[in-house]
Scaffold this active site. Structure first.
Site, PDB file in Angstrom:
ATOM      1  N   GLU A   1       0.870  -1.172   0.000  1.00 19.95           N
ATOM      2  CA  GLU A   1       0.000   0.000   0.000  1.00 19.95           C
ATOM      3  C   GLU A   1       0.903   1.217   0.000  1.00 19.95           C
ATOM      4  O   GLU A   1       1.746   1.364   0.893  1.00 19.95           O
ATOM      5  CB  GLU A   1      -0.897  -0.004   1.236  1.00 19.95           C
ATOM      6  CG  GLU A   1      -1.843   1.178   1.277  1.00 19.95           C
ATOM      7  CD  GLU A   1      -2.159   1.609   2.684  1.00 19.95           C
ATOM      8  OE1 GLU A   1      -1.872   2.779   3.020  1.00 19.95           O
ATOM      9  OE2 GLU A   1      -2.662   0.771   3.448  1.00 19.95           O
TER      10      GLU A   1
ATOM     11  N   CYS B   1      -3.156   7.315   5.312  1.00 22.37           N
ATOM     12  CA  CYS B   1      -3.121   6.954   3.894  1.00 22.37           C
ATOM     13  C   CYS B   1      -4.436   7.305   3.213  1.00 22.37           C
ATOM     14  O   CYS B   1      -4.501   7.374   1.983  1.00 22.37           O
ATOM     15  CB  CYS B   1      -2.819   5.472   3.729  1.00 22.37           C
ATOM     16  SG  CYS B   1      -3.753   4.404   4.834  1.00 22.37           S
TER      17      CYS B   1
END
Length: 493
Positions: free
Chosen positions: A248, A285
């Site tokens: 990620e 994020c």
């Protein structure tokens, strides 16, 4: 073996005892132990595997306040946030215990023999999923508990039956060591081999690179920067036997303000947006890094409310001096960019560990002319993109890279526009929100925390939710096996 020390995120000062720095020998030992434990662990009773995950949760809770205070010191994150993160960590471990017990992850398929089929008889064929092998997990800087040593990657890999070797994040080494000890204690209490979980630590990139190169590692879980994820992906693909890297990496998480919603509640949305933007100093994020709106009623009210909220937002301690320096450099570059207008910035405190919040504005035409404006900023910085019509809004969306999330704020009168935009958003993001904010990721079976590149390295997967277990499994078919050679899940019922 050399040593390093932990650093107080707020003061930038080293504290505590010297910590060991692991090198190639320790990586070799950890991977050898993981490989030696693999067959024992993958064939262990599923109930034992589930109890192991629950025991980890119990051991983490048993650390008590020491864990929270250590993580506060190393990350600069507040107590309430870290207590919530501990709860999430424990929750996802228990979720995967339930997943293991359910057996659904095995995906058993049985196609019985058809000996009388013409012109060719069909043999008996049965399928199940099996674990890949030892998994390397990299701790994340922004979630010292939920995405680190006992985070989602570790929980899902252990649930799949894969031993785990964690490379602790150097920004919170003491936190990582406390959690690693809890996992090891749980393994011992459950009578599992030592190699089921191993932990290596140190500040160098070489340590992680050595881990990924080891031939006994079968997959990698990573949360961090695009540069870091791509570096590991390159190493993994260059191996004699390439392996998957589930990374990620980078996302700006666009928020679309549709016209009617903006007209009806523009001021309210402006305040809510900044609350999401500044949460955790913007070090999520899923931080809302882009706001896309069509010029019209309500946009001024939204803008003024957002400006006032940014101006009122205090400077916050960032995770590390290096992250703070990078954020200050990026926001300075954006402030100087001729295609951007700085609408507001909160006052910095002037030290090297804390930073304020920034809100910029540009037009769709300028944004499309300057692709560099689409880059992620890790911190509480966001950019408003003002479009003149829906066509410009679509052009901006088409220009964006893959995202973890995309959000639409809409009212009933916006539904037709939202329906038109939805197919495009489905191609761009792993999670689409209506009338919410992207920060905060629910741990549940329906969650997708992933998305098209560069949000992740593999858009078919998620790092949060029960589906995450599938990253560390692969299918095997068994053809013409007698019943006595089949595992119980593949027997006729």
């Amino acid at each position: 073996m050399t040593a390093f020390r932990s650093v107080n995120a707020a003061s930038g000062e080293a504290f505590g005892e010297d910590l060991p720095v692991h090198g190639p020998d320790e990586v070799e030992r950890a991977c050898a132990l993981a490989e030696a434990a693999f067959d024992t662990y993958r064939t262990a009773d599923y109930e034992l595997r589930a109890r192991f995950l629950e025991a980890i949760a119990d051991q983490i809770l048993a650390i008590g306040d020491q864990l929270i205070e250590t993580a506060m010191c190393e990350s600069g994150l507040p107590r309430v946030r870290l207590e919530g993160e501990r709860g999430r960590t424990i929750g996802q471990l228990r979720l995967f215990a339930d997943v293991v017990r359910s057996g659904n992850w095995l995906r058993v398929q049985i196609d019985p023999a058809l000996p009388d089929r013409a012109p060719v008889p069909r043999p008996d064929i049965r399928l199940r999923m099996i674990p890949l092998g030892p998994v390397a997990v990299f701790g994340a800087s922004n979630f010292p508990l939920a995405f680190s040593t006992a985070g989602g990657d570790t929980a899902s890999a252990l649930a799949a039956g894969c031993p785990v070797v964690v490379k602790g994040h150097p920004a919170h080494p003491l936190t990582s060591m406390l959690v690693a000890s809890a996992i090891s204690s749980a393994a011992t209490a459950c009578g599992l081999p030592k190699g089921v979980f191993q932990h290596v630590a140190g500040p160098s990139h070489e340590l992680g690179e050595t881990l990924v190169r080891d031939s006994r590692i079968s997959a990698v879980g990573f949360t961090g920067s695009r540069a870091g994820g791509l570096a590991l992906l390159k190493i993994a693909q260059a191996r004699h036997v390439p392996i998957p890297v589930y990374a990620e990496m980078s996302s700006t998480n666009p928020v679309l303000l549709l016209p009617e919603a903006l007209k009806v509640r523009g001021e309210e949305l402006g305040g809510q947006f900044v609350n999401s933007l500044t949460m955790g100093a913007g070090q999520f994020c899923t931080n809302p890094g882009l706001v896309i709106a069509i010029s019209g009623d309500g946009l001024d009210a939204f803008t003024q409310a957002a400006i006032q909220a940014v101006l009122s937002a205090p400077a916050q301690v960032m995770l590390s001096r290096g992250i703070c320096n990078a954020y200050v450099k990026q926001t300075a570059s954006l402030t100087a960019h001729y295609a951007l207008e700085l609408l507001a910035c909160s006052r910095d405190v002037g030290d090297a560990t804390s930073a304020g919040s920034y809100l910029f504005r540009t037009t769709a035409t300028q944004f499309l002319a300057h692709p560099d404006l689409a880059c992620e900023v890790f911190g509480a910085s966001s950019m408003m993109i003002v479009c003149t019509n829906e066509a410009e809004q679509v052009a901006v969306l088409n220009a964006l890279e893959g995202q973890l999330t995309a959000t639409m704020h809409m009212d009933a009168a916006d539904q037709e526009m939202a329906q038109r935009l939805l197919p495009l958003l489905e191609r761009k993001a792993g999670r689409i929100l209506l009338n919410g904010w992207p920060t905060g990721v629910e741990v549940c079976s329906a969650m997708v925390h992933g998305g098209p590149f560069p949000a992740t390295s593999d858009s078919r997967t998620t790092s949060v939710g029960s589906l995450a277990i599938e990253r560390f499994l692969r299918p095997v078919s068994y053809q013409n096996f007698p019943a006595e050679m089949l595992v119980r899940e593949l027997l006729d019922h």
